[in-house]
Write a protein that holds these residues in place. Structure first.
Motif, short mmCIF file in Angstrom:
data_model
loop_
_atom_site.label_atom_id
_atom_site.label_comp_id
_atom_site.label_asym_id
_atom_site.label_seq_id
_atom_site.Cartn_x
_atom_site.Cartn_y
_atom_site.Cartn_z
N ASP A 472 13.38 -11.64 -7.55
CA ASP A 472 12.00 -11.90 -8.52
C ASP A 472 12.64 -12.67 -9.52
OD1 ASP A 472 10.24 -11.36 -10.75
OD2 ASP A 472 9.01 -10.41 -9.08
N SER A 473 12.43 -13.83 -9.98
CA SER A 473 12.98 -14.71 -11.12
C SER A 473 12.51 -14.23 -12.32
CB SER A 473 12.55 -16.14 -10.97
OG SER A 473 11.29 -16.25 -10.91
N SER A 474 11.31 -13.41 -12.43
CA SER A 474 10.84 -12.87 -13.82
C SER A 474 11.53 -11.59 -14.01
CB SER A 474 9.39 -12.67 -13.71
OG SER A 474 8.87 -11.81 -12.37
N ARG A 475 11.95 -10.91 -13.11
CA ARG A 475 12.78 -9.63 -13.28
C ARG A 475 14.43 -9.78 -13.19
NH1 ARG A 475 7.97 -8.80 -11.72
NH2 ARG A 475 6.90 -6.71 -12.67
N GLY A 476 14.69 -11.07 -13.10
CA GLY A 476 16.23 -11.22 -13.12
C GLY A 476 16.90 -11.76 -11.94
N GLY A 477 16.16 -12.25 -10.85
CA GLY A 477 16.49 -12.71 -9.74
C GLY A 477 16.65 -11.74 -8.64
N SER A 478 18.03 -11.61 -8.07
CA SER A 478 18.23 -10.64 -7.15
C SER A 478 18.24 -8.94 -7.40
CB SER A 478 19.68 -10.75 -6.52
OG SER A 478 19.57 -12.09 -5.93
N ILE A 479 17.21 -8.22 -7.14
CA ILE A 479 16.99 -6.97 -7.60
C ILE A 479 16.71 -6.00 -6.63
CG2 ILE A 479 15.94 -7.81 -9.76
CD1 ILE A 479 13.17 -7.17 -8.44
N GLY A 480 17.33 -6.13 -5.24
CA GLY A 480 17.02 -5.33 -4.11
C GLY A 480 17.93 -4.00 -4.09
N ALA A 487 14.33 3.46 -8.35
CA ALA A 487 13.56 3.51 -6.78
C ALA A 487 12.85 2.27 -6.75
CB ALA A 487 12.49 4.66 -6.99
N HIS A 488 12.67 1.89 -5.40
CA HIS A 488 11.95 0.93 -5.02
C HIS A 488 10.68 1.37 -4.18
CE1 HIS A 488 13.84 -2.87 -5.96
NE2 HIS A 488 14.98 -2.60 -5.25
N TYR A 489 9.44 0.89 -4.25
CA TYR A 489 8.04 1.25 -3.89
C TYR A 489 7.67 0.09 -2.81
CZ TYR A 489 7.86 4.50 -7.50
OH TYR A 489 8.00 5.69 -8.27
N LEU A 490 7.23 0.63 -1.53
CA LEU A 490 6.91 -0.39 -0.42
C LEU A 490 5.74 0.07 0.02
CD1 LEU A 490 10.17 -0.70 1.23
CD2 LEU A 490 9.35 -2.27 -0.13
N ARG A 491 4.64 -0.79 0.27
CA ARG A 491 3.26 -0.45 0.67
C ARG A 491 2.72 -0.90 2.06
NH1 ARG A 491 -1.42 -1.38 -3.42
NH2 ARG A 491 -0.55 0.49 -4.36
N GLU A 555 -7.69 8.69 9.35
CA GLU A 555 -7.64 9.47 8.18
C GLU A 555 -7.01 8.59 7.00
OE1 GLU A 555 -6.13 13.96 6.99
OE2 GLU A 555 -5.20 13.13 8.80
N PHE A 556 -6.06 8.02 7.42
CA PHE A 556 -5.07 7.47 6.05
C PHE A 556 -5.09 5.96 6.31
CE2 PHE A 556 -3.21 11.55 6.76
CZ PHE A 556 -3.41 12.34 5.26
N GLN A 557 -5.35 5.40 5.27
CA GLN A 557 -5.41 3.62 5.47
C GLN A 557 -4.09 3.06 4.60
OE1 GLN A 557 -8.62 5.19 4.01
NE2 GLN A 557 -8.81 5.60 6.42
N THR A 558 -3.34 4.15 3.96
CA THR A 558 -2.23 3.34 3.32
C THR A 558 -1.12 4.43 3.29
OG1 THR A 558 -3.56 1.91 1.66
CG2 THR A 558 -1.44 2.20 1.20
N VAL A 559 0.21 3.65 3.64
CA VAL A 559 1.45 4.60 3.55
C VAL A 559 2.12 3.86 2.66
CG1 VAL A 559 3.37 5.70 5.06
CG2 VAL A 559 1.07 5.54 5.92
N GLU A 560 2.73 4.68 1.50
CA GLU A 560 3.61 4.02 0.83
C GLU A 560 5.02 4.88 0.72
OE1 GLU A 560 1.54 2.23 -2.99
OE2 GLU A 560 0.12 3.98 -2.50
N ALA A 561 6.25 3.80 0.74
CA ALA A 561 7.45 4.52 0.83
C ALA A 561 8.20 4.34 -0.42
CB ALA A 561 8.08 3.89 2.05
N ILE A 562 8.71 5.52 -0.85
CA ILE A 562 9.55 5.40 -2.42
C ILE A 562 10.81 5.55 -1.84
CG2 ILE A 562 9.54 6.31 -4.66
CD1 ILE A 562 6.79 7.66 -4.19
N VAL A 563 11.72 4.53 -1.91
CA VAL A 563 13.13 4.77 -1.85
C VAL A 563 13.76 4.99 -3.15
CG1 VAL A 563 15.27 3.83 -0.59
CG2 VAL A 563 12.98 3.24 0.15
#
Length: 788
Positions: A472-480, A487-491, A555-563
C-alpha cells in the motif's frame, strides 16, 4: 521524538560514519543465516531485505545525527513560540517544513527533549528551561509586560496571564482593565477545578508533585501565545507547571469537537485535563514511554470532559463502506467527529483505525505517516478501563512509581504485563480481545468510531492471502510483515449465489518465530457477531477450521480473520503468513427459528447422519441466547440435558470445552447425537435463527424412518436439489398413506396447535404449510421408511 536515552543513540560524526553504516546489513544477513541456515532460493534474501527496510524506517528517529537533532530541536522550539502574528519575537523563524503536519497538539515531548538535552539548545532558546515568569533569566517568555495572577476557587491552582499583547500573549477577550477578569481566564479556572476534582479526588492520583515526592503548594498554569495546544514541564527546581494557548480559535486547523459552547473552548478544556495529567505523570514516571503517557493523557481528557469527545478525530473519520470491503474507497462519504459529512474524496488516513498493523506502542515520531498514533492509542486505554475499571490505569502508574523509588526503571509494557498478570490475564490474551473489539467497535462510544482498515477482502473461492504480497503506497509500501503487538484484518464474504455451505480456513506462518493467533468474528445479516478461534499448533503456528452455516442465505454472511502478532519484544518479532479459504456449498439446508422459552426441535434428515449436542450448542448459540438442550432417553426413561455456560462460570467437573467457541462458552452434561426424527427441547433465552446444512448423497435419495407412535419431523429448505418435497400437511399424509394417522405443528407466535389427519382415507383438518426447518409431529400407525 528523542527520549531520555537519545544521546546514547546518536550516530558518531566524522569519516567513520560511512564505514560503520555498511556493517548493519551485513550483521542482519549474518544473523539470518545463523538462525535459519543458508537460503535455498533468493526469496529469503528478498524477504530479509524487505524486513530490514521496515525496521530501518520504523527506527529512523533513533538514527539522526546529533547535528540533525540539534537543528530539529531548536526549530521546533522556535515554532512553538513563533506564530505568524508574532513578528516582534526575537526568535528565528523555523525552517520550511519543520512544523508538524496538520494540527499541532501536545508539546510536552518536545519540551522534555529540550530538558534532557540542554547542551543542544541555542542560546536564544534556553529560556525553555525556565518558568515564563522567571525573571532571573534575561529572556523570559512574557518579557516586560504586566502579569496577572488568578487563583481558582478551590485554592489548588494559580493562573498567570497578561492583557498586554505587545508580544502576542494577551488572552482572548482582554479589555486591558485590571479590575475585570477575562471570561477565558474564568473558563480556564473552571476547567482546572473540574480537572483537579476528577483526576485527583475521584480517580485517586497524587497531585502534581516534586520529583522528590512532596506535593506543590499550588499548581501553576501559564496562558501564552503558543502555536501548540499546550505542554507540561518541570522548572530547574523540579516543580511541575503547564502552559496553554491564549486563543484556541486561531490555532492551525482546529478540528471540531462536541462541546456545546464551541470547539475552541472544548479544545481548551481537554488541553487542561491532558496537560494536568502530564504534570501528574511526572510524579510517577521518568517520561520514557511517550506512547503510554499520551495514550493515558488523552484517555483522561474524556474522563474529565466526557461530553466533548475531542479524542474522536485521532481515531480517524468514519465512513460508509458502500462496497463492504473494509476499506475507504474514493467516492464513499466520510464524516467528521460531529457526524457531519466531511466529503467523498481525499479522506486522510492519519487515524489510529487506519493503521492496525503498527505495534501497540507506535508513535508518530517512529511512523511518520501515522501522524497521531500516540493520541489515537487512547483506544487501548479505553479497552483496559472499560473492562477492568478506570483504576487499572492508576495501578499501572503506581507500579512504575514503586520501581522508581527503588532506584530502578521499567517500561510501560512491562508494567502493563505485570498488572494484567496480577488479574490472572496476559498481554497476549488482552491484545487478542482488544483487536476483536476494535473490529466490532464494542466500546461505550463505539458507534462514533470508524471501521478498522482491512488488508484484503474476498468474495470468490478458493482464495489465498499472502502477507508478503501486501503493498500500500499510501501506508509506506510493503506492510504485510507483522511486527510485535500488531494485527492484520481479513474479510471473507459469502458468495453472491443464494446458497449455504461451509467455509474452510487454513493458516500457515511462513516466516519468523513470533507467536501468532487468529481469532475469527462471524457476522450474521442482522449484525450479530460471534467470536470463534482458529486454533494454531504452538510448534508450527499453523491450523485449520471448518465453519458450517456460511453463505448468503445462511446464519453467517461474513467471516473476518484477525491475525495478531502477540510478541512483546522487538528483536525477532517479525512474522509472515498465508491464509487459504475454500467454500463448499451444501446440497440443501434448513433455516430454523427459535423463540424464548421451550421449543420443540427435530433436525432435518441428513441421510442417517447426526449432529453432536455439544458441537451444536457451541457453534450455533451463545450462553446469552440459549439455556439448555434436552433429549429423551427411551432406555433409561430420563431426559439428558446440556447447558451452555460462559467459560468464567464453568465448574471443574461435568463440562467439556468445545470448538470453535471454546474460549467463550462450555457445555455441561454428557453429549448425545441429534438424529433426524429425534425428540429434543431447546430452552431459549432470546430469539435466534440458525441454518443447518443438510448434505445429501449424489443420487439425491432421502430417507426418513418413522416409528410407530409419535415422531418429530423436519424438512430442509427447498433448493434446486430438493425439488418434490411435500409443501403441506395433506401432501405429506398422502405420501405416508395409511401407515400414518395425523400430523400436527405448533405455531410459534400464537402457541396454537394445528393438525391434519386421515378421515375415511382422505386428508382432513387444517391443511397447514410445511416449511423447511419447521418441526412437525407425525403419528404413525405402524413403522415406515419414507423415501423421497
Amino acid at each position: 521524538m528523542v527520549g531520555r536515552s537519545a544521546k546514547k543513540q546518536l550516530q558518531p560524526k566524522g569519516d567513520l560514519l560511512p564505514a560503520t553504516l555498511w556493517l548493519i546489513p551485513c550483521l542482519i544477513i549474518l544473523l539470518i543465516i545463523l538462525l535459519f541456515g543458508w537460503p535455498k532460493d533468493n526469496s529469503c534474501w528478498a524477504q530479509a531485505a524487505d524486513q530490514s527496510k521496515q525496521a530501518a524506517e520504523a527506527d529512523s528517529s533513533a538514527k539522526v545525527s546529533e547535528a540533525e537533532f540539534r537543528t530539529w530541536l531548536n526549530q521546533e522550539i522556535a515554532a512553538l513560540f513563533n506564530r505568524k502574528d508574532k513578528s516582534s519575537r526575537r526568535l528565528p523563524s523555523p525552517a520550511s517544513g519543520s512544523r508538524p503536519p496538520f494540527f499541532p497538539r501536545c508539546a510536552t515531548p518536545l519540551v522534555q527533549a529540550a530538558r534532557q538535552h540542554p547542551e543542544l539548545l541555542d542560546e536564544q532558546n534556553r529560556f525553555i528551561l525556565y518558568r515564563p515568569t522567571d525573571f532571573t533569566y534575561q529572556d523570559n517568555y512574557y518579557g516586560p509586560v504586566k502579569i496577572f495572577v488568578y487563583r481558582t476557587l478551590d485554592g489548588h491552582c494559580r493562573i498567570h496571564y497578561t492583557e498586554d499583547n505587545s508580544r502576542g500573549d494577551a488572552v482572548v477577550g482582554s479589555d486591558g482593565l485590571a479590575l475585570t477578569i477575562p471570561p477565558f481566564v474564568l473558563a480556564v479556572a473552571k476547567a482546572l477545578e473540574d480537572t483537579w476534582a476528577k483526576e485527583v479526588e475521584n480517580l485517586g492520583y497524587s497531585p502534581p508533585a516534586l520529583v522528590s515526592g512532596s506535593s506543590s503548594i499550588q499548581f501553576d498554569c501559564y496562558i501564552m501565545g503558543i502555536s501548540y495546544y499546550g505542554y507540561s514541564t518541570l522548572d530547574p527546581d523540579d516543580h511541575p507547571y503547564m502552559v496553554i494557548a491564549n486563543n484556541y480559535e486561531t490555532l492551525t486547523d482546529l478540528p471540531p469537537n462536541q462541546d456545546p459552547e464551541g470547539s475552541a473552548l472544548g479544545a481548551m478544556r481537554v488541553t487542561v485535563a491532558h496537560e494536568f495529567f502530564h504534570a501528574i505523570q511526572f510524579g510517577y514516571t521518568e517520561w520514557e514511554d511517550q506512547w503510554w503517557e499520551e495514550n493515558t493523557a488523552v484517555w483522561v481528557e474524556d474522563e474529565v470532559f466526557d461530553h466533548i469527545n475531542d479524542y474522536l478525530h485521532y481515531l480517524g473519520e468514519p465512513y460508509d463502506d458502500l462496497n463492504g470491503n473494509g476499506r475507504w474507497d474514493s467516492g464513499e462519504p466520510y464524516y467528521n467527529s460531529l457526524g457531519k459529512l466531511a466529503g467523498r474524496f481525499d479522506r486522510e488516513i492519519w487515524g489510529w483505525f487506519d493503521w492496525p498493523f503498527l505495534p501497540l506502542e507506535a508513535t508518530s515520531s517512529t511512523y511518520k505517516r501515522a501522524k497521531y498514533q500516540e493520541y489515537g492509542g487512547v483506544i487501548w486505554v479505553k479497552y483496559l478501563a472499560e473492562k477492568y475499571g478506570p483504576n487499572i490505569v492508576r495501578s499501572i502508574f503506581e507500579r512504575g512509581k514503586r520501581i522508581r523509588q527503588q532506584g530502578k526503571s521499567a517500561t510501560a509494557l512491562s508494567l502493563i504485563k505485570a498488572e494484567l498478570a496480577s488479574r490472572q490475564s496476559s498481554l497476549g490474551e488482552e491484545l487478542e480481545e482488544f483487536k476483536v473489539k476494535v473490529l466490532t467497535r464494542d466500546f461505550e462510544e463505539g458507534d462514533s468510531y470508524p471501521q478498522v482498515w482491512h488488508a484484503d477482502c474476498f468474495k470468490e473461492y478458493p482464495a489465498l492471502f499472502k502477507s508478503d504480497d501486501l503493498y500500500d503506497s499510501s501506508r509506506g509500501g510493503s506492510i504485510g510483515t507483522l511486527r510485535h503487538l500488531s494485527a492484520h484484518y481479513l474479510r471473507f464474504q459469502a458468495p453472491d449465489e443464494d446458497t449455504v455451505g461451509s467455509l474452510r480456513l487454513k493458516f500457515t506462518r511462513t516466516y519468523g518465530t513470533a507467536p501468532l493467533s487468529c481469532p475469527l468474528v462471524l457476522t450474521a445479516g442482522s449484525g450479530l457477531t460471534e467470536r470463534v478461534d482458529l486454533t494454531l499448533n504452538p510448534n508450527t503456528c499453523s491450523g485449520e477450521i471448518t465453519l458450517p452455516g456460511f453463505g448468503k442465505e445462511a446464519e453467517f454472511q461474513t467471516v473476518e480473520a484477525i491475525v495478531v502478532n502477540t510478541a512483546d519484544y522487538t528483536i525477532g518479532d517479525l512474522a509472515s503468513f498465508t491464509l487459504e479459504a475454500n467454500f463448499t456449498p451444501a446440497a440443501s439446508f434448513s433455516k430454523i427459528s427459535f423463540l424464548p422459552g421451550m421449543n420443540l426441535f427435530s433436525p432435518p434428515f441428513l441421510n442417517g447422519e447426526s449432529l453432536d449436542s455439544h458441537q451444536f450448542l457451541l457453534h450455533y448459540f451463545s450462553a446469552d441466547s440459549v439455556h439448555s438442550l434436552s433429549a429423551y432417553d427411551p432406555e433409561s426413561g430420563q431426559w439428558i440435558t446440556n447447558t451452555l455456560i460462559k467459560s468464567s462460570e464453568k465448574s471443574s467437573e461435568g463440562t467439556q470445552q468445545g470448538t470453535p467457541n471454546s474460549k467463550a462458552c462450555s457445555v455441561s452434561g454428557p453429549s448425545f447425537p441429534l438424529s433426524p426424527g429425534g425428540v429434543y427441547i431447546l430452552n431459549m433465552k432470546t430469539p435466534r435463527t440458525i441454518t443447518l446444512p443438510a448434505f445429501i448423497s449424489q443420487d439425491s435419495s432421502r430417507a426418513q424412518l418413522f416409528r410407530q407412535g409419535l415422531n418429530f419431523f423436519s424438512l430442509p429448505l427447498r433448493t434446486a436439489q430438493t425439488q418434490g418435497l411435500p409443501e403441506s400437511a395433506f401432501e405429506l399424509l398422502d405420501e405416508l398413506g395409511e401407515d400414518s394417522s395425523a400430523i400436527a405443528k405448533r405455531e410459534q407466535i400464537s402457541g396454537r396447535w394445528l393438525s391434519a389427519y386421515h378421515f375415511f382415507q382422505k386428508p382432513a383438518g387444517r391443511n397447514f404449510g410445511i416449511s423447511g426447518g419447521e418441526t412437525s409431529i407425525v403419528n404413525m400407525v405402524r413403522e415406515k421408511i419414507w423415501r423421497k
